[in-house]
Design a protein around this motif. Structure first.
Motif, PDB file in Angstrom:
ATOM      1  N   ARG A   1      26.404  33.207  18.330  1.00 38.44           N
ATOM      2  CA  ARG A   1      25.551  34.308  17.839  1.00 38.44           C
ATOM      3  C   ARG A   1      24.844  33.915  16.541  1.00 38.44           C
ATOM      4  O   ARG A   1      23.672  34.234  16.350  1.00 38.44           O
ATOM      5  CB  ARG A   1      26.382  35.567  17.596  1.00 38.44           C
ATOM      6  N   MET A   2      25.530  33.193  15.666  1.00 39.16           N
ATOM      7  CA  MET A   2      24.898  32.805  14.400  1.00 39.16           C
ATOM      8  C   MET A   2      23.747  31.825  14.655  1.00 39.16           C
ATOM      9  O   MET A   2      22.704  31.890  14.008  1.00 39.16           O
ATOM     10  CB  MET A   2      25.932  32.174  13.441  1.00 39.16           C
ATOM     11  N   VAL A   3      23.955  30.936  15.623  1.00 33.38           N
ATOM     12  CA  VAL A   3      22.868  29.999  15.978  1.00 33.38           C
ATOM     13  C   VAL A   3      21.695  30.782  16.587  1.00 33.38           C
ATOM     14  O   VAL A   3      20.524  30.485  16.315  1.00 33.38           O
ATOM     15  CB  VAL A   3      23.389  28.914  16.947  1.00 33.38           C
ATOM     16  N   GLU A   4      22.021  31.805  17.369  1.00 31.81           N
ATOM     17  CA  GLU A   4      20.946  32.653  17.934  1.00 31.81           C
ATOM     18  C   GLU A   4      20.153  33.330  16.821  1.00 31.81           C
ATOM     19  O   GLU A   4      18.922  33.400  16.883  1.00 31.81           O
ATOM     20  CB  GLU A   4      21.558  33.723  18.855  1.00 31.81           C
ATOM     21  N   HIS A   5      20.850  33.826  15.794  1.00 31.13           N
ATOM     22  CA  HIS A   5      20.140  34.474  14.675  1.00 31.13           C
ATOM     23  C   HIS A   5      19.213  33.470  13.983  1.00 31.13           C
ATOM     24  O   HIS A   5      18.088  33.800  13.613  1.00 31.13           O
ATOM     25  CB  HIS A   5      21.136  35.040  13.661  1.00 31.13           C
ATOM     26  N   VAL A   6      19.703  32.248  13.791  1.00 29.00           N
ATOM     27  CA  VAL A   6      18.868  31.227  13.144  1.00 29.00           C
ATOM     28  C   VAL A   6      17.654  30.935  14.023  1.00 29.00           C
ATOM     29  O   VAL A   6      16.519  30.854  13.520  1.00 29.00           O
ATOM     30  CB  VAL A   6      19.681  29.939  12.889  1.00 29.00           C
TER      31      VAL A   6
ATOM     32  N   VAL B   1      29.021  36.131   7.435  1.00 29.30           N
ATOM     33  CA  VAL B   1      29.603  37.084   6.470  1.00 29.30           C
ATOM     34  C   VAL B   1      29.053  38.487   6.723  1.00 29.30           C
ATOM     35  O   VAL B   1      29.807  39.474   6.737  1.00 29.30           O
ATOM     36  CB  VAL B   1      29.297  36.640   5.020  1.00 29.30           C
ATOM     37  N   LEU B   2      27.747  38.574   6.933  1.00 26.59           N
ATOM     38  CA  LEU B   2      27.145  39.897   7.135  1.00 26.59           C
ATOM     39  C   LEU B   2      27.693  40.559   8.395  1.00 26.59           C
ATOM     40  O   LEU B   2      27.978  41.758   8.406  1.00 26.59           O
ATOM     41  CB  LEU B   2      25.616  39.767   7.207  1.00 26.59           C
ATOM     42  N   GLU B   3      27.853  39.764   9.459  1.00 25.92           N
ATOM     43  CA  GLU B   3      28.396  40.341  10.693  1.00 25.92           C
ATOM     44  C   GLU B   3      29.856  40.762  10.486  1.00 25.92           C
ATOM     45  O   GLU B   3      30.294  41.797  10.998  1.00 25.92           O
ATOM     46  CB  GLU B   3      28.285  39.333  11.842  1.00 25.92           C
ATOM     47  N   HIS B   4      30.584  39.950   9.717  1.00 22.43           N
ATOM     48  CA  HIS B   4      31.994  40.255   9.410  1.00 22.43           C
ATOM     49  C   HIS B   4      32.101  41.605   8.690  1.00 22.43           C
ATOM     50  O   HIS B   4      33.015  42.387   8.938  1.00 22.43           O
ATOM     51  CB  HIS B   4      32.527  39.119   8.545  1.00 22.43           C
ATOM     52  N   PHE B   5      31.162  41.875   7.804  1.00 22.32           N
ATOM     53  CA  PHE B   5      31.199  43.129   7.038  1.00 22.32           C
ATOM     54  C   PHE B   5      30.572  44.297   7.802  1.00 22.32           C
ATOM     55  O   PHE B   5      31.100  45.398   7.789  1.00 22.32           O
ATOM     56  CB  PHE B   5      30.448  42.951   5.704  1.00 22.32           C
ATOM     57  N   PHE B   6      29.400  44.055   8.412  1.00 24.05           N
ATOM     58  CA  PHE B   6      28.558  45.182   8.844  1.00 24.05           C
ATOM     59  C   PHE B   6      28.318  45.251  10.352  1.00 24.05           C
ATOM     60  O   PHE B   6      27.557  46.085  10.810  1.00 24.05           O
ATOM     61  CB  PHE B   6      27.200  45.110   8.133  1.00 24.05           C
ATOM     62  N   GLY B   7      28.935  44.360  11.127  1.00 32.49           N
ATOM     63  CA  GLY B   7      28.763  44.410  12.575  1.00 32.49           C
ATOM     64  C   GLY B   7      27.496  43.711  13.031  1.00 32.49           C
ATOM     65  O   GLY B   7      26.895  42.918  12.301  1.00 32.49           O
ATOM     66  N   GLU B   8      27.104  44.045  14.248  1.00 33.64           N
ATOM     67  CA  GLU B   8      26.006  43.325  14.913  1.00 33.64           C
ATOM     68  C   GLU B   8      24.737  43.285  14.054  1.00 33.64           C
ATOM     69  O   GLU B   8      24.363  44.285  13.430  1.00 33.64           O
ATOM     70  CB  GLU B   8      25.716  44.042  16.236  1.00 33.64           C
ATOM     71  N   LEU B   9      24.086  42.112  14.063  1.00 33.08           N
ATOM     72  CA  LEU B   9      22.886  41.905  13.233  1.00 33.08           C
ATOM     73  C   LEU B   9      21.632  41.864  14.095  1.00 33.08           C
ATOM     74  O   LEU B   9      21.660  41.376  15.227  1.00 33.08           O
ATOM     75  CB  LEU B   9      22.957  40.569  12.498  1.00 33.08           C
ATOM     76  N   THR B  10      20.540  42.306  13.499  1.00 28.26           N
ATOM     77  CA  THR B  10      19.224  42.099  14.108  1.00 28.26           C
ATOM     78  C   THR B  10      18.313  41.475  13.056  1.00 28.26           C
ATOM     79  O   THR B  10      18.207  42.000  11.940  1.00 28.26           O
ATOM     80  CB  THR B  10      18.610  43.444  14.561  1.00 28.26           C
TER      81      THR B  10
ATOM     82  N   VAL C   1      15.399  38.875   6.512  1.00 32.09           N
ATOM     83  CA  VAL C   1      15.849  40.263   6.371  1.00 32.09           C
ATOM     84  C   VAL C   1      16.501  40.668   7.688  1.00 32.09           C
ATOM     85  O   VAL C   1      15.929  40.435   8.763  1.00 32.09           O
ATOM     86  CB  VAL C   1      14.672  41.197   6.049  1.00 32.09           C
ATOM     87  N   VAL C   2      17.688  41.249   7.593  1.00 34.84           N
ATOM     88  CA  VAL C   2      18.391  41.696   8.804  1.00 34.84           C
ATOM     89  C   VAL C   2      18.752  43.173   8.669  1.00 34.84           C
ATOM     90  O   VAL C   2      18.916  43.692   7.560  1.00 34.84           O
ATOM     91  CB  VAL C   2      19.682  40.887   9.073  1.00 34.84           C
ATOM     92  N   SER C   3      18.849  43.836   9.816  1.00 32.69           N
ATOM     93  CA  SER C   3      19.467  45.157   9.852  1.00 32.69           C
ATOM     94  C   SER C   3      20.804  44.993  10.569  1.00 32.69           C
ATOM     95  O   SER C   3      21.016  43.999  11.277  1.00 32.69           O
ATOM     96  CB  SER C   3      18.570  46.153  10.585  1.00 32.69           C
TER      97      SER C   3
ATOM     98  N   THR D   1      23.280  48.910   7.280  1.00 37.82           N
ATOM     99  CA  THR D   1      22.958  48.179   6.048  1.00 37.82           C
ATOM    100  C   THR D   1      21.802  47.219   6.318  1.00 37.82           C
ATOM    101  O   THR D   1      21.804  46.508   7.323  1.00 37.82           O
ATOM    102  CB  THR D   1      24.185  47.360   5.583  1.00 37.82           C
ATOM    103  N   GLN D   2      20.819  47.238   5.430  1.00 37.58           N
ATOM    104  CA  GLN D   2      19.772  46.212   5.483  1.00 37.58           C
ATOM    105  C   GLN D   2      20.146  45.127   4.477  1.00 37.58           C
ATOM    106  O   GLN D   2      20.570  45.449   3.366  1.00 37.58           O
ATOM    107  CB  GLN D   2      18.420  46.782   5.079  1.00 37.58           C
ATOM    108  N   ALA D   3      19.937  43.879   4.866  1.00 37.77           N
ATOM    109  CA  ALA D   3      20.361  42.799   3.970  1.00 37.77           C
ATOM    110  C   ALA D   3      19.317  41.694   3.912  1.00 37.77           C
ATOM    111  O   ALA D   3      18.636  41.415   4.910  1.00 37.77           O
ATOM    112  CB  ALA D   3      21.693  42.216   4.441  1.00 37.77           C
ATOM    113  N   THR D   4      19.204  41.087   2.732  1.00 38.43           N
ATOM    114  CA  THR D   4      18.393  39.881   2.595  1.00 38.43           C
ATOM    115  C   THR D   4      19.326  38.678   2.596  1.00 38.43           C
ATOM    116  O   THR D   4      20.421  38.720   2.025  1.00 38.43           O
ATOM    117  CB  THR D   4      17.580  39.876   1.287  1.00 38.43           C
TER     118      THR D   4
END
Lengths: 358, 288
Positions: free
Chosen positions: A328-333, A192-201, A222-224, A229-232
């Motif tokens: 990509r989502m598995v990579e973030h996890v 969802v966050l990537e859908h709204f705000f683009g690439e995540l870190t 916590v992601v940027s 946008t910073q998100a929890t």
């Protein structure tokens, strides 16, 4: 053009949702299903599936398919997806896409080698209240969003009282699931966050368990994001859930105002169900298609996710939530798990934890 | 005239020295002399102990420490029919490591068959041999989910894996705990509550009769108590009515929130009328 011929690999709970969803999608039909559980095969047959198999490899060998839906436990996603891709099928995979980045990459490689598309059932972005937020955000109604928070919490493999059904052993085996709440639910939230705000870190992660469980039952990340946008991200397996009420939220703190997903949910699910059912009766009377799954609310997201995938396949286009997104989502996890491990090790050593780019 | 067994209670903290002190006092006050005891907690499912749906392991740890000063103690851990390794998830492996107490997996123990006469009918139960032969200390929680589960159900679930009335009656008669320490630090009476009390006694049915009103139930409404008597039982040191007034008394959905079958039939009829799709929770038993 003739209907897409779809094979269902796994006809349990979520497989049944996909089977039903396919019935409401023009231009696609499930021609065969496979499941090791006889009752699941029997249910699929009662719901109109012409042929069923105990072993999905037999289904893939016998049937002439355009697409396959992998609704098996996570430890079978890679094996089944690769097999389906090698059989020439476009593949829609339940979440989490894979247990590890290596598995996910193998699935992508198989798809590329066989010139087929992959899709992933990331449903939260398809929930009506989240789609409403996306429309408002995209329209610039709250301006730039410096902060966001998103959460999904349920009871994981366990039940609300009283105890009444055995928990399948694989659900408590992290080798089979790939992880705990973060892997199972966090992948949706990252999507969802990537859908709204683009690439995540992933900037920070901490996971914990409130009992002696084999994996985390709470996770805070916590992601940027590309949009600034910073998100929890909060995921949990610890709370009793009594459907249709579920615990989850998405909140966008914009410079002009705040958007809250809860503001766009039905106030009373039973009243919503009754109203939606009456609307569908009325549509039927006028010869129109019903609003599929609207009375049960959350299943609409599964229907929309599968429809998007099958529509893209039929049009020869890349699915909107493709295998690369799933990976990509598995990579973030995986990054979050590694970071959490580092956080824990540092804390155990008495360090004042600080995460840097080094 | 037969003297009624004592049932003693007191308020307590939910952990720490306050809990340990309360447990030690109750053991000193009313536990009989015992040799080589088996401590049996309620760990039938991996519910978090703060819900009151299982025994608080902190209570068990305090009890093990209190008993270990006078006798050999073994922690007897039943298999859960619902969740593999439930005792481990609840923290009993860690508890054993901390206290040095021996553990016994009841599911791996030899069993014996015992026959009990209940209301002129004979009922046979198969129970782990150690529960039949050794002194047993039951450590139930107080839960009503929605039926009462206290000392007798904890014993029956540990011994037979069942909470059917006849199994509860027979297993309780066969195992017949020497001592019961009911954990009311956390309770479940349709909703969790930090109860902050303990109740102890040497007779499991008497303890269950005493705590039934705390859970909002009359003893005569608890079917498995009938063969043992359903009169009211006082708790020395506590007022059951006051405790009951503190606790929530909510309805527990026996389906845990899942939709009853009748709704499935209605939904399938609606789906047939409208062409809508049927989600899995409503598709059971469908011939559609």
């Amino acid at each position: 053009m003739s209907d897409l011929r779809v094979g269902l690999l796994g006809a349990g709970n979520i497989g049944t949702v996909h089977l039903q969803s396919t019935r409401g999608i023009d231009g696609a039909s499930v021609v065969a299903a496979a499941d090791v559980v006889p009752d699941n095969r029997a249910r699929a047959e009662k719901q109109g599936v012409p042929r069923t198999y105990e072993d999905y490899t037999d289904l893939l060998a016998e049937e002439d398919l355009d697409a396959a839906i992998v609704a098996l436990p996570p430890f079978l996603h890679a094996e089944a997806t690769v097999a389906a891709a090698e059989a020439g099928c476009h593949v829609f995979v339940e979440k989490p896409f894979a247990r590890t980045v290596e598995e996910g990459q193998r699935m992508l490689d198989a798809a590329e080698a066989n010139d087929v598309s992959l899709g992933v059932d990331h449903t939260i972005r398809y929930q009506p209240e989240v789609q409403t937020l996306k429309e408002q955000y995209d329209a610039g109604r709250i301006g730039h969003v410096p902060l966001a928070s998103i959460a999904r919490i349920n009871n994981g493999p366990f039940a609300a009282p009283p105890a009444r059904q055995p928990v399948s052993g694989w659900m408590l085996d992290p080798d089979a699931t790939g992880g705990g709440a973060l892997m199972d639910l966090g992948v949706h939230l990252f999507d969802v966050l990537e859908h709204f705000f683009g690439e995540l870190t992933v900037e920070y992660a901490h996971v914990d368990a409130s009992m002696d469980l084999p994996y985390e039952d709470s996770a805070l990340v916590v992601v940027s994001t590309e949009a600034g946008t910073q998100a929890t991200v909060s995921a949990g397996f610890f709370q009793w859930e009594t459907p249709p009420e579920i615990t989850g939220y998405f909140r966008l703190e914009g410079v002009a105002d705040t958007l809250r997903s809860e503001d766009h949910l039905p106030k009373q699910f039973m009243a919503h169900a009754a109203k939606s059912a009456l609307e569908n009766v009325s549509k039927r009377a006028r010869g129109q298609e019903p609003a599929y799954f609207k009375p049960t609310y959350y299943y609409q997201a599964h229907y929309r996710a599968l429809k998007d995938f099958l529509d893209a396949v039929a049009a020869g286009e890349e699915p909107p939530v493709n295998g690369a997104a799933g990976l990509r989502m598995v990579e973030h996890v995986q990054t979050a798990y590694e970071m959490a491990e580092g956080t824990r090790a540092a804390a155990n050593a008495g360090a004042n934890v600080e995460v840097t780019d080094d | 005239m037969t003297e009624s067994p004592r049932v003693v209670g007191r308020r307590t903290d939910v952990s720490g020295p306050g809990l340990a002190g309360a447990v030690t006092d109750l053991v000193a006050d009313c536990a009989p002399e015992m040799d080589d005891v088996l401590v049996v907690p309620d760990c039938h499912y991996a519910f978090h102990p703060s819900t009151g749906m299982v025994t608080n392991p902190d209570v068990v740890e305090a009890l093990v420490e209190a008993l270990a000063s006078t006798t050999d103690v073994t922690l007897a851990l039943p298999d859960s029919q619902w969740v593999e390794d439930a005792p481990s998830m609840l923290g009993y492996d860690a508890l054993a490591d901390r206290t040095g107490v021996e553990t016994l997996a009841l599911g791996e123990a030899d069993t014996v068959e015992r026959t009990v006469r209940i209301d002129d009918e004979r009922h046979t139960v198969t129970v782990p041999k150690p529960l039949d032969e050794q002194a047993v200390v039951a450590v139930p929680t107080l839960r009503a989910d929605p039926d009462l589960a206290a000392a007798m159900v904890t014993v029956a679930e540990a011994a037979t894996g069942s909470r059917e009335r006849s199994d509860v009656v027979a297993a309780s008669a066969v195992v017949d705990p020497e001592f019961v320490l009911l954990d009311g630090t956390y309770t479940f009476t349709g909703a969790p509550h930090k109860g902050r009390f303990l109740v102890a006694g040497t007779d499991a049915p008497a303890v269950d009769r005493a705590v039934a009103p705390v859970a909002g139930l009359k003893p005569k409404a608890v079917d498995y108590l009938r063969p043992f008597g359903v009169g009211r039982e006082a708790i020395e040191g506590l007022h059951a009515e006051d405790l009951a007034a503190e606790l929530p008394h909510e309805q527990t959905d026996p389906n845990g929130g899942e939709q009853p079958a009748v709704m499935g039939a209605g939904y399938r009829l609606y789906a047939k009328m409208t062409g809508d799709l049927v989600p899995p929770q409503f598709s059971g038993g469908s011939d559609d």
